[in-house]
Motif scaffolding. Structure first.
Motif, PDB file in Angstrom:
ATOM      1  N   THR C 237       0.827  -1.210   0.000  1.00  0.00           N
ATOM      2  CA  THR C 237       0.000   0.000   0.000  1.00  0.00           C
ATOM      3  C   THR C 237       0.862   1.260   0.000  1.00  0.00           C
ATOM      4  O   THR C 237       0.342   2.360   0.004  1.00  0.00           O
ATOM      5  N   ALA C 269      -7.255  -4.727   2.028  1.00  0.00           N
ATOM      6  CA  ALA C 269      -6.899  -4.003   0.815  1.00  0.00           C
ATOM      7  C   ALA C 269      -7.681  -4.624  -0.338  1.00  0.00           C
ATOM      8  O   ALA C 269      -8.200  -5.733  -0.226  1.00  0.00           O
ATOM      9  N   LEU C 282      -5.529   0.459  -0.058  1.00  0.00           N
ATOM     10  CA  LEU C 282      -6.052   0.123   1.248  1.00  0.00           C
ATOM     11  C   LEU C 282      -7.498   0.570   1.356  1.00  0.00           C
ATOM     12  O   LEU C 282      -7.865   1.643   0.910  1.00  0.00           O
ATOM     13  N   HIS C 401       1.941  -3.149   4.502  1.00  0.00           N
ATOM     14  CA  HIS C 401       1.418  -1.821   4.795  1.00  0.00           C
ATOM     15  C   HIS C 401       2.402  -0.963   5.583  1.00  0.00           C
ATOM     16  O   HIS C 401       2.539   0.231   5.342  1.00  0.00           O
TER      17      HIS C 401
END
Lengths: 209, 262, 636
Positions: C237, C269, C282, C401
């Motif tokens: 992300t 996501a 996301l 992430h």
């Protein structure tokens, strides 16, 4: 730009209102003209003021336009507008048309240079017969066509100009924003309708000499 | 799907640019516009050619990096989004797509579709901040701010600084960008002490950078990926007029705020 | 290498106060003669650079983006935690401290985390003063929401753009210092090496990305605020520019790298589509408040979700964690999703996805309520996938992430290299093995506004710093190192693009060192990565020249670093024979699939030292828990 423009707009509105007196007949209309002429100092002050305002407006417009052109030296190959109104995109053109028209109008009805066939004689009350002059003028289809074209330029110009000026002067309030947005087209419509009414009324013979 | 792309190629600021036509083949409708360009570039690199330079980073519409004029509209055909949020299903199969960089004197071109937008940073540096020192702040609830005021400030603060407003404006004016920042800070009590100097300094910077002036065509609002309203341009103008009035009543030479540090 | 955490003695509550009192200060006259380099302009970098500028240091600040305002902090959506207790719901510094240390599965330092919780309240005040338009109540007070499954409302937010607004606040403070000429801003300039003189960090080598010029920048100290390395997985992300190069280069110059295997995988996501995909988007964690996760009970069930009757659906989070249901922490949710997909019950292209179903809440509360709560997310989902989530359930899949690991730092945020400070996501300090929602913004700003500006002063006041010029041998050779690497990249002229290598190493890591890891997989990755790296240096194609704007060259350099860094990641994951937080080793789980932490063997920070030509060397900083008792995280 905005201030000089708004000054001119106010003049245009009063010019239109004054001229609507043509519907009241020759006596009232010529009386109105005579009233204005009887006050030479305010009249000439207003004339000079208007001319300089117009000149200032034009000079500023040329300055701004040339600066704005410089701000984008390379143009887009493909350009699509999404929101900008036709009027807003043709301000320079409509302004130029308007300038030509005003020059013609001044030479025609104020200075009397364009149409010498119109006769300048006093009316029954001894006032200058401006009424007769106007009525004479708008019987000529070419002059009518030219004036209508001028009104088109005026309408286009005003419909963007008024709203734009309010925005430039920072008039903004959530409850009134729609009003401000509508101001330009409304003023343009009223002024043009008023002016066109005079021209067409004479041309169609509803107002006679 | 396949597309014909007319892309502006220019090796550097001093070189001559031109449009080059590329065919994008095997494009899936689920690809984003930038992924479509990626795949064209992968083909170019594999052939040893230089890929098309374009700017992108977060690819979720918030960093403000992407900056393509697609078929004559900054950020492409859909409203309220950045180039990176545009997907190929939006285009008919076989479409011809013209891609150009932001064009403005204040945004000199670096390469292909990449331009230098530091002028926008310099406008903020001129006054788009509140000069408070770290550590001296009072409790966040000392100054109450009405919900409406906070929301309006947030509406303005949502600007991502992409420069689409400049790109779309006939006069390449950054009025919406400046208006958003001036309004954001003018709506908050914390921003008020410096509002007079802020708006003047920022507008002087706009002139220095060679931007044009606002013609109130509102094209900026129509392409703004964050849908920032042109009412903030009116507020900018109001703040500027107000600054003129206030300034005339200030002492001629205010003490320099940085007298100590110079 | 010695790992001295320099934690002040005494009670937890007064450690930071005492440290600030005992530290040496730099006199104002001397500050203006001191140059500090700050690399990165996210929350940590921008706040640090602006504060150092205010204090009177000469700051040279670098970012690879075209403007400091575009750093990836801008993409954070949710909010920022602070122990303000404005809601009077029982929050306190102590509770924020405990939540953070427990959320990190007891793999972070007590003293650091406590300080973070203490400073959190100042951050909000500072941001308000800078004009950050936080959400407000009707009465004009700051609004809060609860976030990430904690029991108190302590998250401050600006709609869904909190990261953006906090960054713009820090950016504006930075702009003020640029205007005052305290900070020299160098955008579009990428740090490519750290320079050490007499064992101290004294400068960097950076490349001007527009002209291609590689140049030397000297300073008295260097601060890295260069973010995390989730992009080593290729699909994440993170912004596509986010990279590991600065911290990795610093590692090669002697800074220890701590806990690289602690990488957070976010559960919600949008699933990856085709091979061209460059980025995972996301969807806010808040969707799990109302959405129910499920997969078909049968494998490879290709029916439309609406045609699958309730009896043939497996609401796996509700089944496995009846107490918390769909609201379990990120690491547990991600692993459960992966487990369902690994069993062949995943949905969508390639079986990489599970349903996130809003039918119940739509039925109970109506379309309008759902639209008001999640309208923007549903729109975003439709824009990306072309599917209408009001009609059919969303499909989601986990995505890398955030990275809790990073360069090792002591309590003063200094790395094992004297004069090299590391702040924000780039360091390892505060989140342990798993980060709680709305904590990364807090840490970035705590480090940048309130911690580093104090601690760096002590170093600058006490270290012996001889004047250095650009002509020093150390700088010349670092410059040479960078230049020869660039020309090496350009000379290969092979047949494969850098992206293809990036994708390959990313897939390798995702499969073997992603959400769950095992010895066999990690060992196989450790043999495949060097082979892939060799192929990269034999067959990569980088067109263009080094003396110009060349995005492909920038990218290839970053990929080359990923290809080395991936190995370090696997070494760390292999060494940590326990399951804790985001790190899940399949060998260490209970019978019902829950992670097993091993405090007796692994209550330590794993700090890795670079050794040329051989495997990295492990150093351990043991974690002592004096004030809290490590417990088992249970959400069943």
């Amino acid at each position: 730009m905005a201030l000089s423009g708004l000054g001119l707009v106010i003049y245009v509105i009063f010019h239109m209102l004054g001229n609507l007196q043509v519907f009241e007949g020759p006596l009232v209309f010529n009386g109105y003209a005579a009233l204005l002429r009887d006050m030479p100092i305010p009249l000439w002050a207003a004339r000079i003021g208007l001319l300089s305002l117009a000149a200032l407006h034009i000079v500023l417009a040329i300055q701004l336009t040339s600066r704005n052109r410089q701000a984008r030296p390379i143009a887009y190959a493909v350009r699509e507008y999404r929101q900008a109104s036709f009027a807003s995109r043709t301000m320079a053109t409509s302004g130029f048309v308007l300038l030509l028209f005003i020059l013609f109008h001044l030479l025609h009805l104020t200075a009397g240079v364009i149409d010498p066939s119109s006769v300048d004689r006093p009316d029954v009350e001894g006032h200058r017969d401006v009424y007769g002059k106007v009525v004479h003028a708008f019987q000529n289809p070419f002059i009518v066509a030219f004036y209508l074209a001028g009104q088109l330029g005026l309408g286009l110009h005003l419909s963007h100009a008024v709203t734009s000026s309010l925005q430039t002067l920072g008039l903004e309030y959530v409850a009134f924003n729609r009003l401000f947005k509508a101001a330009g087209p409304t003023v343009a419509l009223v002024v043009v309708l008023g002016n066109v009414a005079i021209i067409l009324a004479i041309f169609l013979g509803l107002v006679r000499g | 799907m396949k597309f014909t792309l007319n892309i502006w190629r220019q090796k550097g600021p001093e070189e001559r640019g031109r449009f080059v036509t590329y065919e994008a083949r095997d494009v899936s409708s689920d690809m984003s516009f930038l992924e479509m360009l990626d795949s064209v570039n992968q083909g170019l690199i594999a052939k040893g050619e230089e890929p098309v330079a374009f700017e992108q980073d977060c690819r979720e519409g918030i960093c403000g990096s992407c900056s393509l004029v697609i078929n004559g509209i900054p950020h492409g055909p859909d409203r309220g989004m950045t180039t990176c949020q545009l997907y190929m299903r939006r285009f008919p199969d076989g479409a011809v797509i013209t891609i150009e960089p932001w064009r403005a004197r204040a945004f000199p071109l670096i390469k292909d579709l990449v331009v230098d937008r530091r002028a926008l940073d310099r406008i903020i540096q001129a006054g788009g901040y509140i000069s408070v020192h770290t550590g001296g702040a009072v409790d966040g609830n000392v100054l109450l701010i009405s919900k409406e005021q906070a929301e309006t400030a947030m509406d303005a603060a949502a600007c991502i600084g992409c420069g689409a407003c400049v790109a779309a404006c006939k006069n390449a004016s950054p009025a919406l960008f400046v208006g958003a920042k001036v309004s954001h800070l003018a709506f908050l009590p914390q921003g008020r002490p410096e509002r007079t100097n802020r708006v003047k300094a920022m507008l002087e910077a706009v002139d220095r950078e060679g931007f044009g002036s606002c013609g109130n065509q509102n094209e900026c609002e129509a392409v703004c990926p964050k849908r920032i309203s042109v009412r903030f341009i009116a507020i900018l103008n109001r703040e500027y007029l107000r600054a003129g009035v206030v300034e005339s009543s200030l002492p001629a030479e205010p003490e320099s705020p940085h007298a100590e540090s110079t | 290498m010695e790992l001295d955490s320099k934690i002040p003695p005494g009670p937890l509550e007064t450690k930071w106060d005492r440290r600030r009192f005992t530290e040496k200060l730099v006199s104002p006259n001397n500050k203006r003669k001191i140059t500090v380099i700050v690399v990165g302009t996210g929350l940590a970098g921008a706040s640090a650079a602006s504060t150092l500028g205010q204090l009177g240091y000469q700051v040279e600040c670098f970012c690879f983006q075209d403007s400091p305002r575009r750093a990836h902090s801008i993409a954070a959506q949710g909010g920022i935690n602070a122990a303000k207790n404005y809601q009077d719901d029982g929050d306190s510094v102590g509770r924020l401290f405990y939540d953070t240390i427990k959320g990190g599965d007891f793999r972070s330092r007590e003293a650091n985390v406590y300080r973070l919780a203490q400073v959190s309240t100042q951050i909000i005040d500072q941001c308000v003063a800078l004009g950050v338009p936080f959400a407000r109540e009707y009465g004009g007070q700051l609004a809060n929401r609860s976030f990430g499954g904690v029991q108190v409302s302590r998250t401050f937010y600006c709609r869904g753009q909190t990261g953006q607004q906090l960054l713009l606040g820090a950016y504006s403070a930075l702009c003020w210092q640029i205007e005052r000429r305290q900070v020299t801003m160098r955008p579009r300039t990428e740090m490519l090496d750290l320079v050490m003189v007499d064992g101290q960090a004294r400068g960097i080598v950076a490349r001007d990305l527009v002209t291609g010029r590689v140049s030397i920048h000297t300073a008295h100290a260097v601060v890295l605020a260069t973010g995390g390395y989730s992009n080593v997985y290729y699909l994440s992300t993170n912004a596509s520019g986010s990279n590991v190069t600065a911290t990795y280069r610093a590692w090669k110059q002697g800074a220890a790298f701590a806990n690289p295997c602690f990488t957070q995988i976010h559960p919600t996501a949008i699933p990856p589509g085709d091979a061209h995909q460059a980025k995972l988007t996301l969807m806010s964690e808040s969707l799990r408040n109302d959405g129910r996760l499920w997969v078909p009970t049968m494998r490879a069930d290709h029916r439309c979700p609406g045609d699958i009757p309730d009896g043939e659906r497996d609401y796996f989070l509700e089944r496995r964690y009846p107490r918390f249901g769909n609201l379990v922490p990120r690491d547990l949710a991600s692993r459960a999703v992966k487990a369902a997909c690994d069993e062949g019950r995943g949905v969508g292209p390639g079986g990489h996805g599970v349903y996130l179903d809003f039918a119940d809440v739509l039925g109970q509360q109506g379309l309008d309520v759902v639209r008001e709560r999640y309208g923007n997310l549903f729109d975003m989902y439709q824009r990306i996938t072309g599917e209408d989530a009001y009609q059919a359930p969303m499909r989601i899949y986990p995505a890398p992430h955030y990275t809790m690991g990073g360069l090792w730092v002591d309590y003063n945020l200094m790395s094992t290299v004297p004069g090299l400070f590391v702040i924000g996501e780039a360091n390892f300090a505060d989140h342990g093995a798993n980060r709680l929602g709305a904590s990364s913004l807090m840490q970035g700003l705590a480090d940048g506004y309130f911690i580093l500006p104090y601690t760096i002063g002590h170093y600058l006041a006490t270290a012996k710093l001889t004047p250095v010029g650009e002509d020093r041998q150390e700088f010349r050779s670092a410059l040479q190192r960078v230049m020869s690497r660039i020309s090496r990249l350009l000379k290969v002229k092979g047949s494969r693009t850098a992206a293809s290598f990036h994708r390959e190493v990313g897939r390798l890591l995702w499969n073997h060192c992603g959400m769950s890891r095992n010895e066999e997989g990690l060992k196989s990755a450790l043999t495949s990565i060097p082979a892939l790296r060799d192929e990269f240096w034999r067959d990569v194609m980088v067109p263009g020249s080094g003396e110009a704007f060349n995005q492909e060259l920038e990218y290839a350099g970053r990929v080359a670093d990923y290809l080395e860094f991936a190995e370090l990641l696997c070494h760390d994951a292999l060494h940590r024979e326990e399951s804790c937080g985001a790190h899940f080793r399949e060998e260490y789980q209970t019978d019902d699939g829950e992670p097993q932490r091993d405090d007796s063997r692994f209550a330590h920070v794993a700090a890795w030292e670079y050794r040329e030509g051989t495997s990295p060397v492990l150093h351990k900083e043991s974690l002592a828990f004096e004030f809290v008792q490590p417990t088992t995280r249970s959400y069943q």
